[in-house]
Every structure is written in structure tokens, then in C-alpha cells.
Write an enzyme that holds these catalytic residues in place. Structure first.
Site, PDB file in Angstrom:
ATOM      1  N   ASP A 157       0.843  -1.200   0.000  1.00 31.05           N
ATOM      2  CA  ASP A 157       0.000   0.000   0.000  1.00 31.05           C
ATOM      3  C   ASP A 157       0.876   1.247   0.000  1.00 31.05           C
ATOM      4  OD1 ASP A 157      -2.271   1.806   0.627  1.00 31.05           O
ATOM      5  OD2 ASP A 157      -3.326  -0.033   1.061  1.00 31.05           O
ATOM      6  N   HIS A 214      -3.936   6.113   3.333  1.00 31.80           N
ATOM      7  CA  HIS A 214      -4.551   4.890   2.798  1.00 31.80           C
ATOM      8  C   HIS A 214      -3.948   3.629   3.409  1.00 31.80           C
ATOM      9  CE1 HIS A 214      -5.534   1.930  -0.437  1.00 31.80           C
ATOM     10  NE2 HIS A 214      -6.601   2.688  -0.622  1.00 31.80           N
ATOM     11  N   SER A 540     -11.206  -0.613  -1.255  1.00 28.51           N
ATOM     12  CA  SER A 540      -9.927  -0.614  -0.532  1.00 28.51           C
ATOM     13  C   SER A 540     -10.115  -0.931   0.944  1.00 28.51           C
ATOM     14  CB  SER A 540      -9.259   0.758  -0.615  1.00 28.51           C
ATOM     15  OG  SER A 540      -8.563   0.919  -1.813  1.00 28.51           O
TER      16      SER A 540
END
Ligand SMILES: *[C@@H]1O[C@H](CO)[C@@H](O)[C@H](O)[C@H]1NC(C)=O
Ligand SMILES: *[C@@H]1O[C@H](CO)[C@@H](O)[C@H](O)[C@H]1NC(C)=O
Ligand SMILES: *[C@@H]1O[C@H](CO)[C@@H](O)[C@H](O)[C@H]1NC(C)=O
Ligand SMILES: *[C@@H]1O[C@H](CO)[C@@H](O)[C@H](O)[C@H]1NC(C)=O
Ligand SMILES: *[C@@H]1O[C@H](CO)[C@@H](O)[C@H](O)[C@H]1NC(C)=O
Ligand SMILES: *[C@@H]1O[C@H](CO)[C@@H](O)[C@H](O)[C@H]1NC(C)=O
Ligand SMILES: *[C@@H]1O[C@H](CO)[C@@H](O)[C@H](O)[C@H]1NC(C)=O
Length: 755
Positions: A157, A214, A540
Site C-alpha cells: 500500500d 490509505h 480498498s
């Protein structure tokens, strides 16, 4: 199923997140141009080479030397170091290097070079979720799996904010002996929770700090520690925890702010395989491509071969059909659905009608008095209804008013900024038909509420009939108990599978709307970044939920293959919502099988599935031959020599997958499918078949219709004959075949497409 039109993500690889950043919209072609630029400049190329049969590379240094031998002779040995970007060991035989276009052309002609191409850009597509998924302290799966203790989850990620309390290692043992990775953070950042952290971003920062949030969010969702008093702007309060709170985390930074380069993703996979992780979580993907051209599919195959379970997000390109990413049968493909929590606000109209909606920003100083309500349309041109930047020109039209904005196009928070800049007092965001009932709790810059599409007509009626329309917003805070949960999010990508119709995708859905998890920045003015959380949405967010649950299963069943874990998740998934009704989609109609896959993850059942459909890595070879890939294309995926002409290939629907996806084409009247199950329940078990009828099939025959087991690990095969009705052919039908014993119910979802 609506129209057959497919909508592709314009980018090659995207992080599947919504609401925070918009998805990058550079086409791969543009990217290639930008990277390649003019003659002499350097771009990164990925070079596949043939390893000599007679040579064994004992060390990675030997392999590097071999790869470097392909570099142009004009590159001096001192600058070779700078030219080599990645050298791959597992995911492919080859390397990534910085070359000029001329040099790339020259390398293409060298002996032993299979393929040279420019690197591509791919895009990056919780407090309450354990409870919602039935994970509770001291009982059930969390107890049986010891919270995932000893399992290593690798997260590819944007990196991580290592100091966050979600990555505290209280109660964790050191990593298992097989762990070979490393953590490059200094001081106390690395611990028994965060056992690995490295960056694979070429030319970027060498420390995998997360600049976007994220990666911190997804990592803590998969395996964050228990953190008390978590909340975002005071909402969704509770104890935050990942799905596998005692699992170890290994972080591979492969994505930048908005995108990931495929060469870096390959390098992250390569290292993760080498390091000895158990589960790999990847919340990113590109557009649909044949598996031999899809870097994630290729790398995931190498991981699967090593026994690593790979969980990927399905993409945020819904609700269009054929909008999936990550379609290979050896990955788990996860769609996104809502949870039963809402961070609630209500719009109240002057006529007394109230409509439920959501917002994360819940101001305490907003007085709910009725204010003039305005829907911006200039001279019949309703483009300003979208409240895009610079669209609300005449301040006096909005000053002190509640402004209705269409929630489509641009980010919703930026619409609020436009209303605020125009002097508006509050904003009512209304969805379009595509977004339907999917609403987001976001950090708006003014009092706002995001409403579903189905209330739009009533608001429009009121606007056109009231002489002086008025409205206000009431803030209600966090509420648990939305009984229609889970509903599938509008953005969740849909099947059918473009690359392999015989494999149902997505596989499953999990929580992906308004998910609270760790965040590297504070949302208010507090300085306590170590205890900061944010609420965001996307497939996600769904993917790491499944990665964490897979880690729990791996902890209870260390001998299960990746395919066995997937089978357990699929055959136990739930098809009904909390009201016991079929799971709905964003249109509030029952969601079809290409939207939900097998249904919503049910961890407590997945740990004890009774029977499993297993697949060994070698079983994928006849499957790949059946996709009519040629031998060299298959070799790119399986990394070994394959001669399809010498083996019996199978059609894709015959792979021993835990769901069945059929296609009736032309005059075909009957399709037979065989499957093999293994008994992982009680040694002595007896199963009978229960069939959920499928419209427009005259008959579904299962032979035998009873399965008797006397031993653990015993296998049994069965055949299913599907016969269509000649007179009726809808585009799509669905049903299921369920093996039922005294203790277990093993549901195999069936999708049928008529063409
Ligand atoms: C760790 O690294 C950071 C930045 O890279 C540096 O500022 C800090 O002094 C280092 N701490 C230790 C204990 O080495
Ligand atoms: C804008 O106007 C067109 C035509 O009048 C209509 O079809 C469309 O639904 C309107 N859009 C919005 C956001 O109101
Ligand atoms: C702005 O809106 C006001 C009130 O609606 C109107 O009187 C005025 O003419 C408008 N000005 C412009 C420049 O359109
Ligand atoms: C943060 O501080 C700024 C400046 O003092 C203030 O305007 C703003 O309202 C504060 N934000 C929050 C969420 O408290
Ligand atoms: C194999 O398939 C790939 C992808 O379609 C193609 O580029 C290649 O030329 C084919 N190779 C042979 C030997 O046919
Ligand atoms: C086939 O479909 C037609 C039309 O829907 C229906 O009337 C007929 O009964 C079906 N046949 C069987 C055997 O189910
Ligand atoms: C079942 O098979 C697994 C390996 O596939 C093995 O670890 C396990 O011991 C077997 N169980 C029995 C009861 O034979």
C-alpha cells in the site's frame, strides 16, 4: 443486470478509495508518453528474460549479475547501480531498469530477452466492524484463532504511520522463525506488531512513511491492535481494532499519493514472498487484462504457489457491469458493502418532512432553524446544480441559505467548499440514480447532509411547489442498528468476469462504507496523531477486512491452502441482511450475484465450513490452457515450462472453484460441471443436496445427491447437469447448490449467463 456496456478505469492501477482523493485520470497511454518523453531521457522498463536452463543462481547477487548482463554495454559498472530499479526473484524472471527508448529497443533484440515494456501506472483504488462481523472478545473465532496470533499479514500500500497506537505490540510474541523480512524504521517504531516495513517506490523516499493515510487505514483494518476511545471528530466512538488484532504486520510501500507503478508492485510482491508472509492484502488494481498481462495476477500466482493467501479489492468502478479488477481465480476479490452504523444527520423541509442522511462533521453550534432553500440553476442551465468549483457565481443567491447540490461529479467535500465560498449556510447533497442509497459520512467544511437518491423527487416537488422553500439540518451523531445492512455500495465493481467467464467475481463482499480506522493526521486541531482515526470508504476498505479474517482462519487451520481458505469464506457467506431479507444494492433492489458474489463474509461460519473445494497450484495449468493462452503466455504466469498440447485442458467453469459460473451460448442446451469436495468437518458426515432453483433452467441434476464421509480429509466428487429451457432466456439467472449435513451447510453459488 443492466446494459452490457463496460466502463473501464481510465488508469492502469488505482488505489480503491473514495471520498478522500479522486481517482487519477491519466490514461496509460498518456503516462507512457510522459515517462518515455524524448529520445535521451530515462524511463523505467520491465524486462522479462529467459533464465538459462543449465544455470542455478545460488544467491541473489548471482541473479543480479545475470540481470545486469542485459544492460547496454555503454552503461558503466558504476552507473549500473543507478540503472537497475528492481531485480525480481519470484514474481517473474526479469528486472526493472531505467533505460532510454533506444536502449530498450536494443535490449529487445538480445538473446534470452522475452519481453520489454514500459512500466505502467496503476491506481489505488474501524471501530464497529468486528462486532458487525460477529467477532467478540473471549468467544468464537477470535478465541479459537487467538486473534490471529503468529500469522503475518503483508500489506502492499502507501506505507504506514508507525507511531500510531494501532501498531502497538502489547501481547504479541516475536515473529515466527520463518520471518526473513526487515523493518527499516529506526528507534522503537518497529516492534512485534510492525515486524516489517520497506519502501519499493523507485526513486522515492527510502522510509515507507504513509503520506496519504490509505496504507495506515488498510493496515490497521487488517491487524490493528485494540485502541480504546477511538473516534473521528467525536463520532463512531469505541474501541478500534483490526480483524486479526494479534497478527503481525509487514508493510510494503508500493504506492504513492494517488497511484502505484506496476514495477514497484511486482517488487513488493517479490519481497513479501521472500520474507515469509502468510496473507497478502492489496487494495489496488488496474483495468481488466488477460492474466499474462496483468502484473497483479502474475505476482499473485507466485505468492499462491508459496501458500500465501492473496486478498484484493474489486475496484470502485460500479455500478456498471463488467467493471471488475483483479479477476484471477487465485485471488480473493472483495466488493464493498455498508455496515449497520450511520453517522447521522437529517434534512428537515419547511413542510415538516425529514430525510435521513450522513455526515462526519457534526457541528454542535448549528441551530436547526428553517432557512431559505435554494437549488442552483442558472437560466435553465442546471450545471451549477453540481456545485462544482466556481459554479455558484451570484453570492446574493446563496447568502445564508441551504443549498441543494447534486452529489455527482467532483468530490462532495469540494462542493461544500463552493457553497461555503458562495456564502451558503448549509448544504444538502442528493445522490443521482447511479449512486442510489450509498451515502458517505465525510468531513464537510460546513453543516451538510448526504441523502439517498430516492428522496430526490420529494425534495424537487417541494422546491417546485412551495412559495418560499425552507430547510434545515438536524445532527444526530452515531447510530447503530441500520437493519438493511449490509447493502452493496454503488461504487463496488461488478462482474461478470471479463477475462474468465467461468469464474464468478467478485468472490465476496465485506465492510467498505464509512469505515473508521487509523490515520496519520488529526482531523481536528488536536496534536495527538498517535490516536487519530478517519472514516473513509472504498473497496480498498473491504479488502483488508477479508485479509484479516483470512489470517484468523489461517491461525486456526495452518495446513489449509489459500484455495481452501477461500472456499471456506465463499461457501459460508451470508446472502441475507439483518432483517433476514435478500441483500440489496444501491438501488434498494435485491443485489444480483455479479454484485455480491457469494454474499457477505461470515467469519464465525467460515472457520468451520464442513467441506472445502481445494485447488493446488498445478490445477491452474489445465485451466489456463483452457483459456486458450499460448504456452509462453502461461509460462509468464506459472513461471515454469508448460506444453498445453500434452495435457488435457479444461474449460474455466470446470476449475474446482467454490462457486459455479456458467454460460449458455447459442444452441447449447446442457452443461455439466464436476466438483470435488474434501471433508474438513467430523470424520463421519453425511450430506444431502439442496438446490435453489434457477429461472429458465428446466432441470438441475446433482449426481450423486448424497455424499457420505467416513474419514477426515476424505474427498468426494459430484456432477451437476444444468439443462436450459428452450423457450426462455433472460440474460442472467442465479441460484445455488447447497450440501447440508446435521451441522453444516456448504453453499455453492451458481451464476448463469444466457447469450
Ligand atoms: C529516526 O529517524 C528520524 C528521521 O528519519 C530521525 O529524525 C531520528 O533522529 C531517528 N531516531 C533515532 C533514534 O535514530
Ligand atoms: C438537468 O436538466 C436536464 C434537462 O432539463 C435534466 O434531464 C437533468 O436531470 C437535470 N439534472 C439535474 C442534476 O438536475
Ligand atoms: C444576483 O441575484 C440577485 C437576486 O437573485 C439579482 O437581483 C441580481 O440581478 C443577480 N446578479 C447577477 C449579476 O446576476
Ligand atoms: C482549528 O483551529 C482553527 C484556528 O484556530 C479554527 O478556525 C478551527 O475551527 C479549528 N478546527 C476545529 C475542528 O476545531
Ligand atoms: C502468445 O500470446 C501472446 C499474447 O497473446 C502473444 O503476444 C505472443 O505472440 C504469443 N506467442 C506465440 C508463440 O504465439
Ligand atoms: C419453460 O419456460 C416456459 C416459459 O417461461 C414455461 O412455460 C415452461 O413451463 C418452461 N418449461 C419447463 C419444463 O419448466
Ligand atoms: C488432513 O490433511 C492435512 C494436510 O492436508 C493434515 O495436516 C491433517 O493432519 C489431515 N488430517 C487427518 C485427520 O488426517
Amino acid at each position: 443486470m443492466k446494459g452490457q456496456k463496460c466502463r473501464l478505469s481510465p488508469t492502469a492501477l488505482t488505489i480503491f478509495i473514495l471520498g478522500l482523493i479522486c481517482i487519477l485520470s491519466v490514461s496509460p497511454a498518456n503516462t507512457a508518453v510522459a515517462l518515455a518523453d524524448s529520445g535521451g531521457s530515462l524511463s523505467t522498463y520491465i524486462i522479462h528474460v529467459q533464465k538459462p536452463m543449465d544455470k542455478h543462481f545460488a544467491t541473489s547477487e548471482d541473479l543480479d549479475t545475470f540481470y545486469r548482463s542485459f544492460l547496454p554495454t555503454t552503461v558503466t559498472s558504476s552507473s549500473q547501480e543507478q540503472r537497475m530499479v528492481h531485480s525480481y526473484r519470484h514474481v517473474l524472471s526479469g528486472f526493472a531498469a531505467k533505460l532510454t527508448a533506444e536502449e530498450a529497443k536494443a535490449i529487445r533484440k538480445k538473446d534470452g530477452v522475452l519481453h520489454v515494456r514500459l512500466e505502467e501506472v496503476l491506481s489505488l483504488h474501524t471501530t464497529h466492524t468486528p462486532d458487525f462481523l460477529g467477532l467478540h472478545q473471549g468467544i468464537g473465532l477470535w478465541k479459537d484463532s487467538n486473534f490471529g496470533k503468529g500469522v503475518i499479514i503483508g500489506v502492499l500500500d502507501t506505507g504506514i504511520f508507525p507511531q500510531h497506537r494501532s501498531f502497538s505490540d502489547e501481547g504479541l510474541p516475536p515473529p515466527p522463525a520463518k520471518w526473513k523480512g526487515r523493518c527499516v524504521f529506526n528507534g522503537t517504531s518497529c516492534n512485534n506488531k510492525l515486524i516489517g516495513a520497506r519502501s519499493f517506490i523507485s526513486g522515492g523516499t527510502s522510509l515507507p512513511f504513509d503520506d496519504t493515510g490509505h496504507g495506515t487505514h488498510t493496515s490497521s483494518t487488517a491487524a490493528g491492535a485494540f485502541v480504546r476511545d477511538a473516534s473521528a471528530l467525536g463520532n463512531a466512538k469505541g474501541t478500534a481494532t483490526g480483524m486479526a488484532p494479534l497478527a503481525h504486520l509487514a508493510i510494503y510501500q508500493v504506492c504513492g499519493f494517488l497511484w502505484c507503478l506496476d514495477g514497484d508492485i511486482l517488487a513488493g510482491f517479490d519481497a513479501a514472498i521472500e520474507d515469509g508472509i502468510d496473507v497478502l492484502s492489496l487494495s489496488a488494481g488496474g483495468e481488466s487484462k488477460p492474466f499474462f498481462a496483468d502484473v497483479i495476477a502474475m505476482a499473485a500466482f507466485a505468492a499462491t504457489k508459496r501458500g500465501i493467501f492473496v486478498s484484493c479489492s474489486a475496484g470502485n468502478e460500479g455500478p456498471s457491469d463488467y467493471s471488475m479488477s483483479n479477476e484471477a481465480p487465485w485471488v480473493l476479490t472483495v466488493g464493498a458493502s455498508t455496515i449497520d452504523r450511520s453517522i447521522k444527520a437529517m434534512a428537515r423541509l419547511g413542510n415538516g418532512k425529514e430525510f435521513d442522511g450522513e455526515t462526519l462533521y457534526q457541528p454542535h453550534d448549528f441551530h436547526p432553524v428553517l432557512l431559505p432553500l435554494v437549488y442552483p440553476r442558472l437560466n435553465g442551465d442546471n450545471s451549477s446544480a453540481f456545485c462544482l468549483p466556481e459554479s455558484l457565481h451570484n453570492r446574493s443567491d446563496y447568502q445564508g441559505k441551504v443549498v441543494v447540490c447534486y452529489a455527482v461529479g467532483g468530490t462532495r467535500v469540494s462542493k461544500g467548499q463552493e457553497v461555503k465560498d458562495a456564502g451558503g449556510a448549509a448544504m444538502i447533497l442528493v445522490n443521482g440514480p447511479m449512486e442510489g442509497a450509498t451515502t458517505f459520512a465525510e468531513k464537510h467544511v460546513l453543516p451538510a447532509v448526504h441523502l439517498r437518491y430516492d428522496v430526490w423527487r420529494e425534495i424537487q416537488n417541494y422546491l417546485s411547489t412551495a412559495s418560499a422553500p425552507k430547510a434545515t439540518i438536524l445532527f444526530r451523531g452515531t447510530r447503530i442498528g441500520k437493519s438493511d445492512a449490509p447493502t452493496v455500495a454503488s461504487f463496488s465493481s461488478r462482474g461478470p468476469n471479463k477475462q474468465s467467464r467461468g469464474i464468478l467475481k467478485p468472490d465476496i463482499i465485506g465492510p467498505g462504507v464509512n469505515i473508521l480506522a487509523a490515520w496519520p493526521y488529526t482531523l481536528d486541531n488536536s496534536t495527538d496523531k498517535k490516536h487519530s482515526f478517519n472514516v473513509i470508504s472504498g473497496t480498498s476498505m473491504a479488502c483488508p477486512h477479508l485479509s484479516g479474517v483470512a489470517a484468523l482462519l489461517k491461525s486456526v487451520h495452518p495446513d489449509w491452502s489459500p484455495a481452501a481458505i477461500k472456499s471456506a469464506l465463499i461457501t459460508t457467506a451470508t446472502t441475507s441482511n439483518m432483517e433476514g431479507q435478500p441483500i440489496l444494492d444501491q438501488s434498494l433492489n435485491p443485489a444480483n450475484i455479479f454484485t455480491t458474489g457469494a454474499g457477505h463474509v461470515n467469519p464465525a461460519k467460515a472457520v468451520d465450513p464442513g467441506l472445502i473445494y481445494d485447488i493446488e497450484p498445478k490445477d491452474y495449468i489445465p485451466y489456463l490452457c483452457g483459456l486458450n493462452y499460448n504456452d509462453s503466455a502461461i509460462k509468464l504466469i506459472v513461471k515454469e515450462v508448460v506444453t498445453c498440447s500434452s495435457i488435457r485442458s479444461i474449460p474455466d467453469y470446470q476449475l474446482n472453484y467454490p462457486s459455479i459460473s456458467l454460460r449458455f451460448k447459442g444452441s447449447v442446451m446442457k452443461v455439466s460441471v464436476t466438483r470435488t469436495v474434501r471433508n474438513v468437518g467430523p470424520a463421519k458426515s453425511s450430506y444431502r443436496v439442496v438446490i435453489d432453483p434457477i429461472t429458465c433452467l428446466d432441470s438441475i441434476g446433482v449426481y450423486p445427491s448424497k455424499l457420505e464421509f467416513t474419514k477426515a480429509n476424505q474427498t468426494a466428487s459430484f456432477r451437476v447437469d444444468f439443462t436450459r429451457n428452450a423457450t426462455a432466456a433472460p440474460p442472467l439467472a442465479q441460484g445455488a447448490i447447497t450440501w447440508v449435513s446435521a451441522k453444516h451447510s456448504v453453499r455453492t453459488p451458481v451464476a448463469v449467463v444466457f447469450e
